[in-house]
Design a protein around this motif. Structure first.
Motif, PDB file in Angstrom:
ATOM      1  N   ILE A   6      53.548  78.056  94.230  1.00  0.00           N
ATOM      2  CA  ILE A   6      52.628  76.943  95.044  1.00  0.00           C
ATOM      3  C   ILE A   6      51.078  77.136  94.814  1.00  0.00           C
ATOM      4  O   ILE A   6      50.006  76.617  94.532  1.00  0.00           O
ATOM      5  CB  ILE A   6      53.135  76.850  96.352  1.00  0.00           C
ATOM      6  N   PHE A   7      51.378  78.441  95.370  1.00  0.00           N
ATOM      7  CA  PHE A   7      49.849  79.611  95.317  1.00  0.00           C
ATOM      8  C   PHE A   7      49.950  79.642  93.922  1.00  0.00           C
ATOM      9  O   PHE A   7      48.350  79.085  94.132  1.00  0.00           O
ATOM     10  CB  PHE A   7      50.387  80.953  95.890  1.00  0.00           C
ATOM     11  N   GLN A   8      50.028  80.317  93.076  1.00  0.00           N
ATOM     12  CA  GLN A   8      49.430  80.034  91.683  1.00  0.00           C
ATOM     13  C   GLN A   8      49.590  78.326  91.218  1.00  0.00           C
ATOM     14  O   GLN A   8      47.751  78.687  90.736  1.00  0.00           O
ATOM     15  CB  GLN A   8      50.546  80.826  90.687  1.00  0.00           C
ATOM     16  N   VAL A   9      49.829  77.541  91.348  1.00  0.00           N
ATOM     17  CA  VAL A   9      49.432  75.955  90.551  1.00  0.00           C
ATOM     18  C   VAL A   9      48.302  76.110  91.945  1.00  0.00           C
ATOM     19  O   VAL A   9      47.121  75.669  91.672  1.00  0.00           O
ATOM     20  CB  VAL A   9      50.548  75.266  91.771  1.00  0.00           C
ATOM     21  N   ALA A  10      48.404  75.853  93.159  1.00  0.00           N
ATOM     22  CA  ALA A  10      46.888  75.138  93.583  1.00  0.00           C
ATOM     23  C   ALA A  10      45.714  76.267  93.595  1.00  0.00           C
ATOM     24  O   ALA A  10      45.020  76.301  93.444  1.00  0.00           O
ATOM     25  CB  ALA A  10      47.186  76.401  95.225  1.00  0.00           C
ATOM     26  N   ALA A  11      45.883  78.006  93.587  1.00  0.00           N
ATOM     27  CA  ALA A  11      44.726  78.399  93.157  1.00  0.00           C
ATOM     28  C   ALA A  11      44.506  78.356  91.759  1.00  0.00           C
ATOM     29  O   ALA A  11      43.055  78.132  91.492  1.00  0.00           O
ATOM     30  CB  ALA A  11      45.274  79.942  93.661  1.00  0.00           C
ATOM     31  N   SER A  12      45.329  78.146  90.579  1.00  0.00           N
ATOM     32  CA  SER A  12      45.192  77.256  89.111  1.00  0.00           C
ATOM     33  C   SER A  12      43.898  76.409  89.443  1.00  0.00           C
ATOM     34  O   SER A  12      42.804  75.906  88.976  1.00  0.00           O
ATOM     35  CB  SER A  12      45.948  76.823  88.349  1.00  0.00           C
ATOM     36  N   VAL A  13      44.314  75.221  90.724  1.00  0.00           N
ATOM     37  CA  VAL A  13      43.883  73.493  90.664  1.00  0.00           C
ATOM     38  C   VAL A  13      42.064  73.701  91.500  1.00  0.00           C
ATOM     39  O   VAL A  13      41.346  73.277  90.854  1.00  0.00           O
ATOM     40  CB  VAL A  13      44.791  73.076  91.228  1.00  0.00           C
ATOM     41  N   VAL A  14      42.126  74.779  92.341  1.00  0.00           N
ATOM     42  CA  VAL A  14      41.066  75.275  92.868  1.00  0.00           C
ATOM     43  C   VAL A  14      39.640  75.892  91.941  1.00  0.00           C
ATOM     44  O   VAL A  14      39.107  74.862  91.890  1.00  0.00           O
ATOM     45  CB  VAL A  14      41.159  75.829  94.535  1.00  0.00           C
ATOM     46  N   GLY A  15      40.777  76.371  91.638  1.00  0.00           N
ATOM     47  CA  GLY A  15      40.051  77.501  90.531  1.00  0.00           C
ATOM     48  C   GLY A  15      39.381  76.080  88.824  1.00  0.00           C
ATOM     49  O   GLY A  15      38.119  76.046  88.830  1.00  0.00           O
ATOM     50  N   PHE A  16      40.068  75.252  88.288  1.00  0.00           N
ATOM     51  CA  PHE A  16      39.763  74.677  87.511  1.00  0.00           C
ATOM     52  C   PHE A  16      38.301  73.137  88.860  1.00  0.00           C
ATOM     53  O   PHE A  16      37.549  72.844  87.850  1.00  0.00           O
ATOM     54  CB  PHE A  16      41.425  73.668  87.578  1.00  0.00           C
ATOM     55  N   LEU A  17      39.291  72.941  89.780  1.00  0.00           N
ATOM     56  CA  LEU A  17      38.101  72.053  90.547  1.00  0.00           C
ATOM     57  C   LEU A  17      36.597  72.800  90.563  1.00  0.00           C
ATOM     58  O   LEU A  17      35.534  71.602  90.075  1.00  0.00           O
ATOM     59  CB  LEU A  17      38.496  71.513  91.735  1.00  0.00           C
ATOM     60  N   ALA A  18      36.766  74.359  90.896  1.00  0.00           N
ATOM     61  CA  ALA A  18      35.664  74.165  91.006  1.00  0.00           C
ATOM     62  C   ALA A  18      34.850  74.759  89.321  1.00  0.00           C
ATOM     63  O   ALA A  18      33.498  74.390  89.705  1.00  0.00           O
ATOM     64  CB  ALA A  18      35.513  76.312  91.813  1.00  0.00           C
ATOM     65  N   SER A  19      35.132  75.314  87.965  1.00  0.00           N
ATOM     66  CA  SER A  19      34.138  75.240  87.228  1.00  0.00           C
ATOM     67  C   SER A  19      33.971  73.892  86.843  1.00  0.00           C
ATOM     68  O   SER A  19      33.067  73.743  85.932  1.00  0.00           O
ATOM     69  CB  SER A  19      35.658  76.165  86.282  1.00  0.00           C
ATOM     70  N   ALA A  20      34.961  73.000  86.712  1.00  0.00           N
ATOM     71  CA  ALA A  20      34.184  71.698  86.401  1.00  0.00           C
ATOM     72  C   ALA A  20      32.933  70.618  87.147  1.00  0.00           C
ATOM     73  O   ALA A  20      32.312  70.726  86.368  1.00  0.00           O
ATOM     74  CB  ALA A  20      35.979  70.486  86.222  1.00  0.00           C
ATOM     75  N   THR A  21      33.215  71.141  88.174  1.00  0.00           N
ATOM     76  CA  THR A  21      31.770  70.743  88.907  1.00  0.00           C
ATOM     77  C   THR A  21      30.719  71.891  88.848  1.00  0.00           C
ATOM     78  O   THR A  21      29.428  71.238  88.482  1.00  0.00           O
ATOM     79  CB  THR A  21      32.094  71.408  90.627  1.00  0.00           C
ATOM     80  N   GLN A  22      30.992  72.824  88.201  1.00  0.00           N
ATOM     81  CA  GLN A  22      29.708  73.519  87.600  1.00  0.00           C
ATOM     82  C   GLN A  22      29.084  73.278  86.102  1.00  0.00           C
ATOM     83  O   GLN A  22      27.880  73.424  85.703  1.00  0.00           O
ATOM     84  CB  GLN A  22      30.241  75.433  87.836  1.00  0.00           C
ATOM     85  N   VAL A  23      30.186  72.716  85.706  1.00  0.00           N
ATOM     86  CA  VAL A  23      30.195  72.418  84.095  1.00  0.00           C
ATOM     87  C   VAL A  23      29.135  70.988  84.408  1.00  0.00           C
ATOM     88  O   VAL A  23      27.844  70.765  84.388  1.00  0.00           O
ATOM     89  CB  VAL A  23      31.315  72.815  83.401  1.00  0.00           C
TER      90      VAL A  23
END
Length: 181
Positions: free
Chosen positions: A145-162
């Motif tokens: 669950i931690f890995q999935v949550a970290a992946s989602v948060v990381g993806f959203l942060a990256s998508a926001t920056q892009v």
């Protein structure tokens, strides 16, 4: 504010206790084995149990003093949790001092009964805790669950920056228009 002062005070006492135990046992063991030429194994078997009892008593005193102090329940709970978490590193201080003297004197300390009992006791405490967290299906699920949550948060942060970067290229930041006018 008062609670933070209590926590800082207990942590500074812990630090002083760790350093004091290390230096005192280092001096005693070095003086006894390197200067007085006593067997370091015998010195360790005498010094380590005394150090363990004194350090354990000091930790109990610190926790007890916090329990009766005018501090909040959260602070008292945190002090107890820190005491439980830091007791093994505290007890390691005199062992480390003996190991330093053993390294200087070229002595094998593994034959010390106190040292062997310490290592056995630590392994009996640490191994079940590691097995509880490492081999548990619950721990595996929490980690997933931690890995999935970290992946989602990381993806959203990256998508926001892009998105911000692309928007700046496509729309412009507005500063160039003001300077042209």
């Amino acid at each position: 504010m008062r609670d933070r002062a209590v926590i800082r005070h207990r942590l500074s006492q812990y630090s002083a206790l760790w350093l004091g135990a290390f230096l005192l046992v280092l001096i005693i063991a070095a003086a006894a084995s390197l200067v007085a030429r006593l067997d370091l194994i015998d010195v360790a078997d005498l010094v380590l149990p005394v150090a363990f009892v004194l350090l354990g008593g000091a930790m109990l005193y610190g926790v007890g003093a916090t329990a009766v102090a005018r501090a909040g329940l959260g602070t008292k709970s945190l002090i107890v949790a820190l005491a439980l978490l830091l007791i093994l590193p505290l007890l390691w201080a005199p062992v480390l001092a003996v190991l330093v003297v053993a390294a200087i004197g070229g002595v094998v300390i593994e034959y010390s009964t106190a040292y062997a009992h310490f290592r056995i006791a630590v392994s009996q405490v640490v191994y079940p805790l590691v097995a509880l967290f490492a081999d548990s299906p619950l721990a595996g699920a929490v980690w997933a669950i931690f890995q999935v949550a970290a992946s989602v948060v990381g993806f959203l942060a990256s998508a926001t920056q892009v998105f911000k970067t692309l928007r700046g290229f496509l729309v412009g930041d507005g500063d160039g228009d003001a300077e042209a006018a």
